[in-house]
Structure formats: structure tokens, C-alpha cells
Design a protein around this motif. Structure first.
Motif, short mmCIF file in Angstrom:
data_model
loop_
_atom_site.label_atom_id
_atom_site.label_comp_id
_atom_site.label_asym_id
_atom_site.label_seq_id
_atom_site.Cartn_x
_atom_site.Cartn_y
_atom_site.Cartn_z
N THR A 298 -2.33 -1.32 6.32
CA THR A 298 -3.00 -0.33 5.47
C THR A 298 -4.52 -0.46 5.58
O THR A 298 -5.24 0.54 5.50
CB THR A 298 -2.59 -0.50 4.00
N ASN B 205 -3.45 -2.16 -0.80
CA ASN B 205 -4.09 -1.42 0.29
C ASN B 205 -5.44 -0.85 -0.14
O ASN B 205 -6.24 -0.45 0.69
CB ASN B 205 -3.17 -0.30 0.81
N TRP C 231 -5.42 1.15 8.87
CA TRP C 231 -5.17 2.60 8.75
C TRP C 231 -6.28 3.26 7.95
O TRP C 231 -6.78 4.33 8.30
CB TRP C 231 -3.81 2.82 8.08
N ALA C 232 -6.67 2.58 6.83
CA ALA C 232 -7.74 3.13 5.99
C ALA C 232 -9.06 3.17 6.76
O ALA C 232 -9.81 4.15 6.70
CB ALA C 232 -7.88 2.31 4.72
N TYR D 67 2.24 -5.01 6.27
CA TYR D 67 1.94 -3.80 5.47
C TYR D 67 0.50 -3.83 4.97
O TYR D 67 -0.23 -2.86 5.07
CB TYR D 67 2.91 -3.72 4.29
#
Length: 786
Positions: free
Chosen positions: A757, A592, A760-761, A753
Motif C-alpha cells: 500500500t 496504509n 501503491w500510494a 499488504y
């Protein structure tokens, strides 16, 4: 009968004498006689010695001995003496013993010396091969390798060709002489220990039947084979142990010749050899043998019970099959014995004795209940004795036993016994259903269904065995159906036992090494970039020194990690599963970072911050150490991650395959390093990191699929096939894709995932910037108002 035997012996003597006579003629004609030809001619001449002596013709025996000794002196002595003087000395002493036996008219003494002589010749040949390989002489090794023996081939075991293949690979330059030497040693030592065990079995049988000459010859053969194993024996038992064993063999040979108490001498030798195994079985090989033993021993009482009723044999074939399965169980146990005896001597010896008793009981046509009871006791003892990992479901051994049972089906067909063939079919299917079919339903449901149908009613293209046998179809038709079934079973075995494609592993290894190496280059280049002025250049050397130390530490970490894995390799697929899970966990943790700016800004900014604090006070000893630690930590982190990721690939495909990928990756890193540091060219690192990050995500996808596959194989995850989807074999090998809900689902979850990520980041970064901008704007407005 006696007159017939004399005539046969006379004919054999004449033929052998003619061949011996032709030998020097061929040599004078310019044709080089290969070592194995000379050795076989010498062996025939020694047989003629014993045959002539049994016929009471001492002068002919002496002539044949002279011919045998001349062959040895002319063709074999010099090479053997050059490789091992002690072996040459023993061979010459044995020729003297044969001569003494002729003079005394003692055929038993001649038989013992003749058997030992052949074993010594094989040992001398092995010594020449080993010496040649130590010198890198593949041609000499290949020539003398023809003078060897193989393990007795049965339907349950085939003679290995490892030594021959290794020498061919050495000639092609595919392996080193050292690797070839290790392979050839393992092959020959394992073979000669097996032959020694066979000689001991012949010794016991001949002793029971009071065949004195045969007993003496078998004892001599065992002693000769042991001479070829003195190096590994001394390595395990020490010099004193070797002297004790050699003395015990001398006593045994004397007892065989002089008809002294024989059983105590034989027991003494067996006790001396207890726990010795020239070549250790791998964990996988031991588990396979254990599975074979458990399957075969269970079939003994089944077959015997069908062949005997009320103390009478009602079916000879069933009795023969019971003996065949007992022999197969014995062969598997013999391979395991020297490992088991170290754990529990009494139990291992009791199993061996009960196996001998089962053989005697079958031949004596005892009550089936007695054989069944013995078999059950052996099974209980064996289950309690073997390590837990040996007793796990073993696919390879199940395929071995199915193949053996199908051989029995073929034999019954040739005898016209369709009912017996049907019984064998049911047995083979029961073994398939107990383990193999379960795996096939998960990994290759179509193939599993096809095999099941071939056992029963058949497919659109081929009638099944149950239908063919039930209708008493012609033997040719049944054999055709059996051939199709066997082909599918071979396909299933190849599929279930296969690892990832080597090229795929090489590619994955190269990607991992290049990705981590690229990151290391970026970090190091960033740290050094601001240290170019005359005042700051002095700070570059400690950082570079620390980075070099990190490379050495990474290599040391690789050695330690690999050694630890090899020490735990006996856990097989379970170890692979655990290591792969750890690697996946760490890979998910850092992936991530690869897709958002925090990674290459925040992480590198942290290194710059540490560097600034260190160099603020000048270049004292403390600063030098701190800068070295900075350089070390910036590189070693990448090296440690690389080592961790690669270990799961080592377990999957082997260290040789992985190192090829490592080399490719290092070449790529070296090219980037030269461009960056030597040519002072600034590369598009951010784009390169993104691209290689995507490649790492692909590696993660494959790794997750293969790990789920292993977890299912060891029974730690259930298998739920996706009906209607067929995955070719190569798709699993290359991409870790298997048609199970668990595998596909977890691979999809891993990708979700990683992508999640990233977004999301990015959202977090956007929110942070938006908040900062808003706060700045509000502050500015407040200032204007004020």
C-alpha cells in the motif's frame, strides 16, 4: 481388641495432657504462642474430652474441657470477638453444649459440638484475617492465616496457596490490600465449601454404617464450615435464605444427636444449599473440570472391566484404580455441581446419584457390564447438561488425566506388575494422541515427536517406556525414563498454555498508545497553530474543551469495552480470536495511511477546512458547539482506535499488564505534548510518524501471528507444520512466530499488504503529480501558441 483401644486412648490422653500442661509454661517463659498453636492445643483438649467420656471417665472429661475453654479465653477469644462478636458468642454456647453432654454422659452430643466448635474457630480466624486486610494490616493477616485448613490434596488436585502468595505479595508492595483481600477470601471460602462438602460425604458414609458419634461430628463440622460461609451465602440467597439454612442445620444436628429421622433432615439441608457456590468457577476452570470428569469417568469402566471376571476379582490393583478414577470424577463433578444444578436440577442430581451407585457397585463386585452401562449413562447425561464451550477439547484437563494415569503406571511398577504398567502406558498415550499431540505437531513438532518416542521406543539419549516395559527393565531404569517423559510433558503443557511474554505485551501497548497519542497531538497542534492572534485565540478554548471531553469519552469507551469483554469471557480463546481479527482488520485499514503523504496532508487538511468554515461566522453558541465537536472528533477517533487495539491484548495477557504499557505510552505522549504546547518547540512530526508507523507494523506482525495461533488452537484454522524448522518457546511469546505455514504465511501477507500500500500510494501520488505537471505544461504551451 477393646483392651488395645483403651490402652491407645490412654496413651494419647497422657501425651495430650503433657502438651497442654507445657503450654502455660512456654507462655510464662516469654514465648508468644501463635494462634494456630493455641487452636491446635485446644482441639487436642476437646478430643481428650470425647475420649475420656467414651472411657467412662467424666471427671477427666471435665478437666480437659476446662483446659480447652481456658485456652480459648486466654488466646483466641478477644481477637475473634473483635472481628466477629456473633462467632465468639456461638463458640461460647458450644462450650456449654460440650459441658451438658459430659453431664449427660452423651458422647454423641459432645462429638457434634466438638466438630462444630472447630469450624467456628476457623470461621473466626477468617474474620480476623479479613478485618486485618481491610485495615491494611498484612502482619496480623499472615499470622492468623496459619490457622486455616486446605482442600484435601490428591494426585488430581493440589491445595491452593493463593492466600499465602497474596499476603507475601502484599508485604512486598506488589499488590494492594484490596486485591489481597479478594484473593484470600476466594481461597478460604472455596476451601471451606469444599471441606463442608467432604463433611457431608463423611456424614452419609457414617450414617450408612451407623457410626453415630462419627456422624454427629461430621454434621457438626459441616455446620461449622457453613458458619464461615454465611457472608457469600447471604449475598446469593438473601437474609431469609440464610435464616432458613441455619434452621435446617440446627434440625440436622438435633436429628444426629437424638437419633430422630436423619435422612429427611439431611435432604432438607442439601436442598437449602442447592445452587450455592461461595466462589464462582471461571470459564477456563469449569472447562478444565469438565474435561477431567469426562476422561476420568470413562476410565472407571475400563479399569473395572480388567479387574473382574465371572463375578470374581482377578486383580485388586485394577479395582483400586477404578475407585481412584471414580473419586477423581466425583471431585471434578463436585466443583461443577453448583453451576450445573442451576441449569437442570434433575439431571445434575441424577449424575450425582449414579456416581454414588457406581461406587457401591464397584465395592460390591457387580458384573462389569452393569458398571459400564452406568458409566455410559453418566457420560450421556453430562454431555447433554454442560455448556458447549465446556465440552470442547481441553488441553489442561488432558494433561491432568495423563499425569494421573502415569501415577498408576508408577504404582504398578512398584508392585512388579509390568503388564499393568504397559496397560497404563497405552492409556496415557491414547489420551495424548486424541488431542495434545495434534497441537504439538503444529506448534512444536520436534517436542511432539520427542514425547511420542519417549512413550514408545525412545530417543538417542533415553529408551522409551514401551521398550523398557517390554524388556522388564529394572524399576529404577523405567522410573528414570518416566521422569524424562514427565519433564517433556510439563514443557509441552507450559508451551501450549502460555500467553505472550508480559514485557512484549507492555511494549506493544506502549507503542499503540504513543502512536495514536502522537497523532492526536499533531492534529490538535495543527488546529491550534493558526489560532494565535488576538482575534482568533478565543476559538482555541472550545477546541481544547472538545479534546478534553474526547479523552474522557475514550476512558469511558475503555470501561464499556472491557466490561463487555468480561461479560463474554466465558468464550475464552474464541472471544480472543474474534476480537483480534477485528483489531487486525482495522489496523490493516489505517496502516496504509501511515506511509504516504495523503494521510497527514489530506486528513489534516480536512480538519482545517472544517475549522475555517466554523470560525467564519464569529463566536456564537453554534460556533462554540461546532468547535467542541471538531476538537472532540479529532481526538476521539484516535482514542477509539486505541481502545479497540488494546482489548485483544487484554484478552491475551490481562488488564494489569496492558495498563502498564498504557501508562508508559501516556507518559511519552505527555512529554511530546509539553514540548509541543508549553515549550512551543516544533518536533519532526513526519519522521516520528513514520518511525512509529513502522513500530505499529511490527505490532501488526506479532498480532497476526498470535491470532493465527489462537485460531488454530480453537480449531478454526488448520495446522500445517513447517518441517525442519524449530521455533524456541520464547520466539512465540515475544514475536508471535510459530512454525506453521498458516502463521508464517499470513504474517508475511500482512507485511506485504502494508509495504504494498505504501508503494501503491507513492506511485499514485507520483502519477497524479506527473499528470498535473503535464497538463500544466500543455496549458502553458497552448497559451503561448494562442
Amino acid at each position: 481388641m477393646k483392651r488395645t483401644a483403651i490402652v491407645v486412648l490412654s496413651i494419647m490422653l497422657v501425651i495430650s495432657a503433657c502438651l497442654t500442661t507445657l503450654r502455660p509454661v512456654l507462655a510464662e517463659g516469654g514465648r508468644t504462642i501463635a494462634p494456630q498453636q493455641s487452636a491446635e492445643t485446644m482441639r487436642r483438649a476437646l478430643f481428650n474430652v470425647q475420649a475420656a467420656l467414651m472411657m467412662g471417665n467424666g471427671s477427666d472429661a471435665q478437666s480437659h474441657l476446662a483446659a480447652a475453654e481456658a485456652i480459648y479465653n486466654d488466646d483466641l477469644s478477644a481477637p475473634i470477638r473483635g472481628a466477629d462478636k456473633a462467632t465468639d458468642k456461638r463458640i461460647r454456647a458450644l462450650f456449654k453444649q460440650v459441658e451438658a453432654g459430659i453431664a449427660a454422659g452423651n458422647a454423641v452430643q459432645v462429638a457434634a459440638a466438638r466438630g462444630q466448635l472447630w469450624g467456628e474457630i476457623l470461621g473466626g480466624s477468617a474474620a480476623i484475617i479479613f478485618q486485618a486486610l481491610e485495615q491494611g494490616d498484612a502482619a496480623t493477616a499472615k499470622s492468623w492465616l496459619l490457622l486455616r485448613e486446605f482442600r484435601t490434596a490428591t494426585k488430581f488436585s493440589r491445595p491452593p496457596a493463593d492466600a499465602t502468595l497474596a499476603l507475601s505479595a502484599l508485604e512486598r508492595g506488589e499488590i494492594t490490600a484490596k486485591v489481597a483481600l479478594e484473593t484470600v477470601r476466594a481461597d478460604l471460602w472455596d476451601t471451606y465449601q469444599a471441606k463442608m462438602n467432604e463433611a457431608f460425604a463423611e456424614t452419609a458414609l457414617a450414617n450408612t454404617r451407623h457410626f453415630l458419634a462419627k456422624r454427629a461430628e461430621a454434621v457438626g463440622m459441616a455446620a461449622g464450615y457453613f458458619s464461615a460461609l454465611t457472608v457469600p451465602f447471604e449475598a446469593q440467597k438473601g437474609a431469609e435464605g440464610l435464616l432458613t439454612a441455619q434452621a435446617a442445620f440446627i434440625t440436622l444436628i438435633d436429628a444426629a444427636i437424638a437419633e430422630r429421622p436423619f435422612e429427611p433432615a439431611l435432604t432438607d439441608v442439601e436442598n437449602t444449599l442447592r445452587g450455592f457456590r461461595a466462589v464462582a468457577l471461571s470459564a477456563a476452570a469449569a472447562a478444565r473440570r469438565a474435561g477431567q470428569f469426562s476422561r476420568f469417568i470413562a476410565l472407571v469402566s475400563v479399569e473395572y472391566g480388567r479387574g473382574v471376571r465371572d463375578g470374581q476379582v482377578i486383580n485388586d490393583i485394577e479395582i483400586q484404580e477404578a475407585l481412584t478414577f471414580r473419586d477423581a470424577a466425583q471431585a471434578a463433578f463436585d466443583d461443577l455441581y453448583f453451576s450445573l444444578v442451576e441449569q437442570e436440577t434433575a439431571a445434575a442430581d441424577e449424575i450425582r446419584e449414579r456416581l454414588r451407585q457406581i461406587d457401591a457397585d464397584i465395592r460390591a463386585t457387580v458384573n462389569p457390564a452393569q458398571v459400564d452401562n452406568s458409566v455410559n449413562q453418566v457420560a450421556v447425561l453430562f454431555s447433554a447438561l454442560i455448556p458447549t464451550e465446556w465440552g470442547a477439547l481441553n488441553t489442561e484437563s488432558d494433561f491432568d488425566v495423563i499425569e494421573a494415569v502415569l501415577d498408576q503406571l508408577s504404582a504398578a511398577l512398584r508392585a512388579g506388575q509390568y503388564d499393568k504398567a504397559e496397560s497404563a502406558r497405552v492409556e496415557a498415550y491414547a489420551i495424548l494422541d486424541s488431542g495434545i499431540e495434534q497441537k504439538l505437531r503444529g506448534f512444536q513438532p520436534e517436542l511432539g515427536n520427542e514425547i511420542e518416542m519417549l512413550f514408545w521406543h525412545g530417543t538417542a539419549e533415553q529408551q522409551g517406556l514401551a521398550t523398557l516395559l517390554g524388556s522388564h527393565a529394572p524399576v529404577t531404569e523405567v522410573m528414570r525414563g518416566l521422569g524424562v517423559l514427565r519433564a517433556k510433558l510439563n514443557e509441552a503443557e507450559s508451551y501450549l498454555s502460555s500467553k505472550s511474554a508480559p514485557a512484549a505485551v507492555i511494549g506493544n501497548s506502549a507503542v499503540i498508545v504513543f502512536r495514536e497519542g502522537l497523532e492526536a497531538v499533531l492534529i490538535l497542534a495543527s488546529l491550534l497553530a493558526s489560532l494565535r492572534s488576538a482575534e482568533t485565540r478565543k476559538f482555541r478554548t472550545p477546541i481544547i474543551g472538545g479534546a478534553i471531553l474526547a479523552l474522557g469519552a475514550s476512558a469511558l469507551t475503555w470501561v464499556i469495552a472491557n466490561s463487555l469483554l468480561m461479560a463474554l469471557i466465558r468464550y475464552g480463546e474464541r472471544l480472543e480470536a474474534v476480537v483480534s481479527l477485528i483489531a487486525i482488520g482495522v489496523l490493516l485499514l489505517i496502516l496504509n495511511w501511515f506511509f504516504h503523504k495523503v494521510y497527514w496532508t489530506g486528513w489534516i487538511a480536512g480538519f482545517h477546512s472544517r475549522k475555517g468554515r466554523i470560525i467564519a461566522g464569529g463566536l456564537a453558541v453554534g460556533q462554540i458547539i461546532s468547535l467542541m465537536v471538531l476538537g472532540f472528533s479529532s481526538i476521539y477517533r484516535e482514542g477509539f482506535e486505541t481502545v479497540l487495539f488494546l482489548q485483544s491484548l487484554v484478552l491475551d495477557a490481562g488488564i494489569g499488564v496492558v495498563l502498564q504499557g498504557v501508562l508508559i505510552g501516556l507518559i511519552g505522549v505527555a512529554i511530546v505534548g509539553v514540548i509541543t504546547f508549553a515549550l512551543q518547540v516544533r518536533l519532526p512530526y513526519k519522521k516520528m510518524l513514520i518511525v512509529t508507523g513502522i513500530m505499529i507494523a511490527a505490532v501488526l506482525f506479532i498480532m497476526v501471528g498470535n491470532t493465527v495461533h489462537v485460531l488454530q488452537a480453537v480449531g478454526w484454522l488448520p495446522i500445517t507444520p513447517i518441517r525442519g524448522i524449530y521455533m524456541p518457546h520464547w520466539v512465540g511469546q515475544w514475536f508471535g512466530l510459530y512454525a506453521t505455514w498458516q502463521g508464517i504465511g499470513l504474517q508475511a501477507a500482512a507485511l506485504v499488504y502494508v509495504v504494498g500500500t505504501y508503494f501503491w500510494a507513492e506511485r499514485a501520488i507520483y502519477h497524479k503529480k506527473h499528470t498535473q505537471a503535464k497538463a500544466k505544461k500543455e496549458t502553458k504551451i497552448a497559451g503561448q501558441v494562442g
